[in-house]
Design an enzyme around this catalytic site. Structure first.
Site, PDB file in Angstrom:
ATOM      1  N   ASP A 145       0.819  -1.213   0.000  1.00 24.34           N
ATOM      2  CA  ASP A 145       0.000   0.000   0.000  1.00 24.34           C
ATOM      3  C   ASP A 145       0.852   1.261   0.000  1.00 24.34           C
ATOM      4  O   ASP A 145       0.363   2.346  -0.330  1.00 24.34           O
ATOM      5  CB  ASP A 145      -0.930  -0.008   1.223  1.00 24.34           C
ATOM      6  CG  ASP A 145      -1.967   1.104   1.175  1.00 24.34           C
ATOM      7  OD1 ASP A 145      -2.633   1.236   0.133  1.00 24.34           O
ATOM      8  OD2 ASP A 145      -2.116   1.822   2.170  1.00 24.34           O
ATOM      9  N   SER A 166      -7.205   5.292  -0.563  1.00 26.04           N
ATOM     10  CA  SER A 166      -7.583   4.063  -1.246  1.00 26.04           C
ATOM     11  C   SER A 166      -9.072   3.776  -1.082  1.00 26.04           C
ATOM     12  O   SER A 166      -9.647   3.959   0.000  1.00 26.04           O
ATOM     13  CB  SER A 166      -6.765   2.895  -0.684  1.00 26.04           C
ATOM     14  OG  SER A 166      -7.270   1.666  -1.150  1.00 26.04           O
ATOM     15  N   GLN A 216      -5.272  -1.635  -7.007  1.00 24.96           N
ATOM     16  CA  GLN A 216      -5.899  -0.694  -6.079  1.00 24.96           C
ATOM     17  C   GLN A 216      -6.562   0.436  -6.862  1.00 24.96           C
ATOM     18  O   GLN A 216      -6.034   0.890  -7.882  1.00 24.96           O
ATOM     19  CB  GLN A 216      -4.850  -0.098  -5.128  1.00 24.96           C
ATOM     20  CG  GLN A 216      -5.420   0.825  -4.059  1.00 24.96           C
ATOM     21  CD  GLN A 216      -4.323   1.359  -3.133  1.00 24.96           C
ATOM     22  OE1 GLN A 216      -3.846   2.467  -3.334  1.00 24.96           O
ATOM     23  NE2 GLN A 216      -3.927   0.581  -2.143  1.00 24.96           N
TER      24      GLN A 216
END
Length: 229
Positions: A145, A166, A216
């Protein structure tokens, strides 16, 4: 989420089969869901149907500077603008438990658009060891991430970003790996628009094995003045 409040996890046995099982998890705080997850598990099975992309050819991590070393190098420049100096000091002050070595670090003095692709060598700081593979998967989820959505900003470096977060994050684990060993993180953004950006990533082991694939989507909002120019 609120780190001061306990999290209640509700787990639904979505499917339990002979080879595949699926579990749906909802994390709840203050009576409201803050996170949902769907996890799929498979028994290990052999198959002649196997292929993967080829790992990019890049310098080994031993030949590259860490993110901290690069920032320190920029900060030593007496001509560095104050806004950049504050931004770099803020990054430097963050306690990130990841070692990062960018393969092609972007030029912070340049606001020219760049191709939406990044390559990093990454690993968890410290020693995790030969423990349960699920631990390494959890650490890899954290690593994946970091700076991932930022790949979508590279063609738009002339803009001030107001808000970026996100929306969803998906991961597929293909082969065993050690999250505390160097892995190459290959990131690219095929699309952005409508205040959203899509990024895709691959985590490669040093021996060229594709260990993890990630995707993502996130929200990207600009400052009202729109541009640095």
């Amino acid at each position: 989420g609120d780190p001061k409040v306990p999290v209640l996890y509700e787990v639904e046995r979505t499917r339990t089969g002979k080879s595949f099982s699926v579990r749906s998890v909802k994390a709840i705080q203050h009576g409201k869901p803050i996170f949902t997850c769907q996890a799929s598990f498979q028994l290990s099975q052999e198959s002649p149907v196997q292929h993967q992309f080829t790992m990019p050819a890049v310098p080994p991590p031993e030949e590259l500077l860490t993110q901290e070393e690069l920032i320190q190098k920029f900060l030593q420049n007496p001509n560095l603008a104050e806004r950049y100096r504050k931004h770099l000091n803020k990054i430097q002050a963050e306690d990130v438990p990841i070692d990062i070595k960018p393969v092609n670090p972007p030029d912070i003095f340049c606001s020219e658009p760049q191709e939406p692709k990044q390559l990093f060598w990454v690993r968890a700081r410290g020693y995790i060891g030969e423990t349960d593979m699920k631990v390494h998967c959890c650490v890899a989820a954290y690593i994946s991430d970091y700076a991932f959505l930022g790949t979508a900003l590279l063609p738009h470096r002339q803009y001030h970003i107001k808000f970026m977060v996100s929306l969803d994050h998906s991961m597929w684990f293909h082969a065993p790996f050690r999250a505390d060993h160097w892995m190459l993180y290959e990131c690219e953004s095929p699309w952005a628009g409508g205040c959203r950006g899509l990024v895709q990533g691959r985590l490669w082991r040093r021996d060229g094995v594709l260990a993890v694939t990630c995707a993502q989507e996130g929200v990207i909002r600009l400052e009202p003045n729109q541009s640095k120019l």
